[in-house]
Design an enzyme around this catalytic site. Sequence first.
Site, mmCIF file in Angstrom:
data_model
loop_
_atom_site.group_PDB
_atom_site.id
_atom_site.type_symbol
_atom_site.label_atom_id
_atom_site.label_comp_id
_atom_site.label_asym_id
_atom_site.label_seq_id
_atom_site.Cartn_x
_atom_site.Cartn_y
_atom_site.Cartn_z
ATOM 1 N N CYS A 1 -6.766 16.872 -0.069
ATOM 2 C CA CYS A 1 -6.627 16.274 -1.124
ATOM 3 C C CYS A 1 -7.307 15.031 -1.391
ATOM 4 C CB CYS A 1 -5.078 15.918 -1.474
ATOM 5 S SG CYS A 1 -4.161 17.745 -1.452
ATOM 6 N N GLU B 1 -1.523 17.518 -5.487
ATOM 7 C CA GLU B 1 -2.708 16.679 -6.030
ATOM 8 C C GLU B 1 -3.863 17.723 -6.508
ATOM 9 O OE1 GLU B 1 -0.976 16.654 -3.275
ATOM 10 O OE2 GLU B 1 -1.689 14.746 -2.099
ATOM 11 N N HIS C 1 -1.945 22.416 -3.469
ATOM 12 C CA HIS C 1 -1.177 21.014 -3.165
ATOM 13 C C HIS C 1 -0.983 20.269 -4.390
ATOM 14 C CE1 HIS C 1 -2.182 20.186 1.600
ATOM 15 N NE2 HIS C 1 -1.728 21.358 1.170
ATOM 16 N N CYS D 1 -3.362 14.476 1.872
ATOM 17 C CA CYS D 1 -4.039 14.933 3.322
ATOM 18 C C CYS D 1 -5.392 14.725 3.120
ATOM 19 C CB CYS D 1 -3.625 16.287 3.602
ATOM 20 S SG CYS D 1 -4.254 17.484 2.313
#
Length: 153
Positions: free
Chosen positions: A86, A55, A53, A83
Amino acid sequence: MPFRSYMDIALTEARAAAARGEVPVGAVLIAPDGQIAARAGNRTRELSDPTAHAEVLVIREACAAAGSERLTGYDLYVTLEPCAMCAAALAAARIGRVYYGASDPKSGGVAHGACVFSHPQAHHTPEVYEGISASAAETLLKDFFGTRRSGGA
């Protein structure tokens, strides 16, 4: 020092992710001196890595550059509410502030779902600011998923 948003850079990364066929989420990490420490868009498909992801990618890059697992005083700008995975990584890295665009009622881990930062087991809670350039971030996501549903890319 006046507030300066870096969400425009995160949105640029999100657009680049969409162009690669990735879910259009972008992130930029700002060091305490105001310099860009890292910027990335989602790369889960490209890297065959469910943890890639935006992040997580910026945290990895900035930690490697800093030679530390802690990024105290860094600010994260991300186009979508992080999420739970993260958010946990942001807490572990000791990120100072999180600015996000679109809310994610389905998979968010900050204001929705797991609410990682308000959990009693959270070791660190960054300051959180939501809704920064939310309309632009939401439009990117809606357009991306709308195209996929209609049989496009």
